[in-house]
Scaffold this active site. Structure first.
Site, PDB file in Angstrom:
ATOM      1  N   GLU A  24     121.553-147.169 -19.116  1.00 31.72           N
ATOM      2  CA  GLU A  24     120.533-147.356 -20.153  1.00 31.72           C
ATOM      3  C   GLU A  24     119.934-148.765 -20.080  1.00 31.72           C
ATOM      4  OE1 GLU A  24     122.723-146.321 -23.710  1.00 31.72           O
ATOM      5  OE2 GLU A  24     123.895-144.915 -22.496  1.00 31.72           O
TER       6      GLU A  24
ATOM      7  N   ARG B  38     113.871-141.055 -32.174  1.00 32.19           N
ATOM      8  CA  ARG B  38     114.138-139.845 -31.371  1.00 32.19           C
ATOM      9  C   ARG B  38     114.088-138.552 -32.179  1.00 32.19           C
ATOM     10  NH1 ARG B  38     120.596-140.159 -29.762  1.00 32.19           N
ATOM     11  NH2 ARG B  38     121.413-140.713 -31.834  1.00 32.19           N
TER      12      ARG B  38
ATOM     13  N   ASP C 264     132.209-147.038 -21.624  1.00 34.60           N
ATOM     14  CA  ASP C 264     131.139-147.329 -22.585  1.00 34.60           C
ATOM     15  C   ASP C 264     130.992-148.849 -22.619  1.00 34.60           C
ATOM     16  OD1 ASP C 264     130.361-146.044 -25.925  1.00 34.60           O
ATOM     17  OD2 ASP C 264     129.286-147.423 -24.594  1.00 34.60           O
TER      18      ASP C 264
ATOM     19  N   GLN D 211     122.460-143.921 -36.089  1.00 32.32           N
ATOM     20  CA  GLN D 211     122.867-144.364 -34.750  1.00 32.32           C
ATOM     21  C   GLN D 211     121.682-144.223 -33.801  1.00 32.32           C
ATOM     22  OE1 GLN D 211     126.132-144.805 -32.777  1.00 32.32           O
ATOM     23  NE2 GLN D 211     125.958-143.215 -31.215  1.00 32.32           N
TER      24      GLN D 211
ATOM     25  N   HIS E 237     117.909-144.279 -23.251  1.00 30.02           N
ATOM     26  CA  HIS E 237     119.281-143.751 -23.139  1.00 30.02           C
ATOM     27  C   HIS E 237     119.318-142.646 -22.066  1.00 30.02           C
ATOM     28  CE1 HIS E 237     123.147-142.118 -24.322  1.00 30.02           C
ATOM     29  NE2 HIS E 237     123.265-143.008 -25.255  1.00 30.02           N
TER      30      HIS E 237
ATOM     31  N   ARG F 179     119.774-133.251 -26.494  1.00 30.98           N
ATOM     32  CA  ARG F 179     120.944-133.845 -25.797  1.00 30.98           C
ATOM     33  C   ARG F 179     120.644-133.881 -24.298  1.00 30.98           C
ATOM     34  NH1 ARG F 179     124.540-137.189 -27.221  1.00 30.98           N
ATOM     35  NH2 ARG F 179     125.463-135.935 -28.875  1.00 30.98           N
TER      36      ARG F 179
HETATM   37  O1  TA6 Z   1     125.008-145.422 -25.205  1.00 26.93           O
HETATM   38  C1  TA6 Z   1     126.344-145.056 -25.376  1.00 26.93           C
HETATM   39  C2  TA6 Z   1     126.529-144.499 -26.786  1.00 26.93           C
HETATM   40  O2  TA6 Z   1     126.274-145.495 -27.754  1.00 26.93           O
HETATM   41  C3  TA6 Z   1     127.945-143.930 -26.879  1.00 26.93           C
HETATM   42  O3  TA6 Z   1     128.786-144.781 -27.644  1.00 26.93           O
HETATM   43  C4  TA6 Z   1     127.735-142.542 -27.503  1.00 26.93           C
HETATM   44  O4  TA6 Z   1     127.710-142.624 -28.916  1.00 26.93           O
HETATM   45  C5  TA6 Z   1     126.374-142.180 -26.916  1.00 26.93           C
HETATM   46  O5  TA6 Z   1     125.624-143.403 -27.036  1.00 26.93           O
HETATM   47  C6  TA6 Z   1     125.706-140.962 -27.499  1.00 26.93           C
HETATM   48  O6  TA6 Z   1     125.245-141.249 -28.792  1.00 26.93           O
HETATM   49  P1  TA6 Z   1     124.436-140.073 -29.582  1.00 26.93           P
HETATM   50  O7  TA6 Z   1     124.078-140.681 -30.899  1.00 26.93           O
HETATM   51  O8  TA6 Z   1     123.229-139.719 -28.759  1.00 26.93           O
HETATM   52  O9  TA6 Z   1     125.397-138.903 -29.663  1.00 26.93           O
END
Ligand code: TA6
Length: 280
Positions: free
Chosen positions: A252, A82, A195, A77, A152, A58
């Site tokens: 990002e 990663r 966001d 997601q 990110h 994180r």
């Molecule tokens: O880049 C923004 C985002 O898509 C947010 O919506 C939030 O979900 C963030 O990324 C963190 O995502 P993660 O999967 O790293 O917890």
């Protein structure tokens, strides 16, 4: 100087020190989680981040690949890179103040179960007074594939309410919180959850604080995301202390949403970002 180091649980990272900077890069995710130069630490890292196989760190610069976001429900997601272990290809001490680090991820039976394509993902860091990172995606398959991707990047800030983000004025953006579109009409200041996916981005983005400016120069990217969870979402995020939202902002550099890429067999696509920090 550089050295591979291992935590007690076997988590491996590369530590790089030269006359200009000090950095740490996990083999998992080719994830840089420390970059410090004469201006101090660039990257925010959660005090309660895990350093475990299978859990994304994180903070630092998570690589969103081969997807940004979660529009493709067959992939996790922000994709799977990663949480995959990259191979360390080369560390080159180009000069006393520049170290190049090259890592690679190739498809595996595990990756093909969730994304059935042959690929190479080469990540190259240039650790110097500035930090640059590039992702080169090569399609090693016989069929084309869709790619969305992003750095990110979690930028450490002294106080989120004193931050000002310039360079996105006039850009169209998708507000993912309200699922509405708008045009940015002023420098961004943050006093609540944000966001936003900016499209048509061509210029450098500037993160300005009272005593520090960070310039973000992206290549082959026309989209950028600005994110801060603010208090309520922050308290529900994994590996984040409830008040962590005060300490970072994510800006990002991406190929996201309409700025996607289609990679043809035996072709490659690259994305690169360079971060310059200046005291003021
Ligand atoms: O880049 C923004 C985002 O898509 C947010 O919506 C939030 O979900 C963030 O990324 C963190 O995502 P993660 O999967 O790293 O917890």
């Amino acid at each position: 100087m550089y050295a591979l180091k291992e935590l007690e649980n076997g988590f491996v990272y590369l530590e790089v020190k030269n006359e200009a900077a000090h950095a740490k890069i996990a083999l998992q995710g080719a994830h840089i989680f420390k970059y410090e130069n004469y201006n101090g630490e660039l990257l925010w890292l959660s005090q309660i981040s895990r350093f475990e196989t299978g859990s994304a760190i994180r903070g630092g610069i998570p690589l969103c690949w081969p997807r940004f976001g979660n529009l493709d429900e067959t992939l996790p997601q922000h994709g799977f890179a990663r949480t995959m272990i990259f191979e360390l290809i080369e560390v080159k001490e180009v000069s006393n103040s520049l170290t190049q680090v090259h890592l690679r991820l190739e498809d595996t039976p595990k990756s093909r179960k969730i994304w059935n394509f042959a690929f190479e993902l080469d990540v190259v860091f240039e650790i110097s007074a500035t930090l640059s990172i590039s992702m080169k995606t090569t399609n090693r398959d016989t069929k084309e594939f869709l790619l969305t991707q992003a750095f990110h990047t979690y930028f450490q800030v002294d106080d989120i309410v004193k931050v000002r983000i310039e360079g996105l004025e006039g850009m169209k953006y998708l507000d993912t919180l309200s699922d509405t579109k708008a045009v940015e009409d002023q420098p961004i200041e943050i006093d609540k959850e944000i966001d936003r996916v900016y499209l048509g981005v061509k210029e450098d983005i500037h993160l300005r604080e009272e005593h520090k400016n960070i310039s973000i120069h992206a290549e082959n990217s026309n989209s950028a995301i600005v994110w801060n969870p603010w208090a309520e979402k922050c308290s529900n995020m994994s590996a984040m202390k409830p008040d962590a939202y005060k300490e970072f902002v994510c800006i990002e550099s991406a190929n996201a949403f309409d700025d996607f890429r289609i990679v043809q067999p035996n072709e490659n696509v690259h994305l690169r970002a360079t971060y310059l920090t200046q005291r003021c």
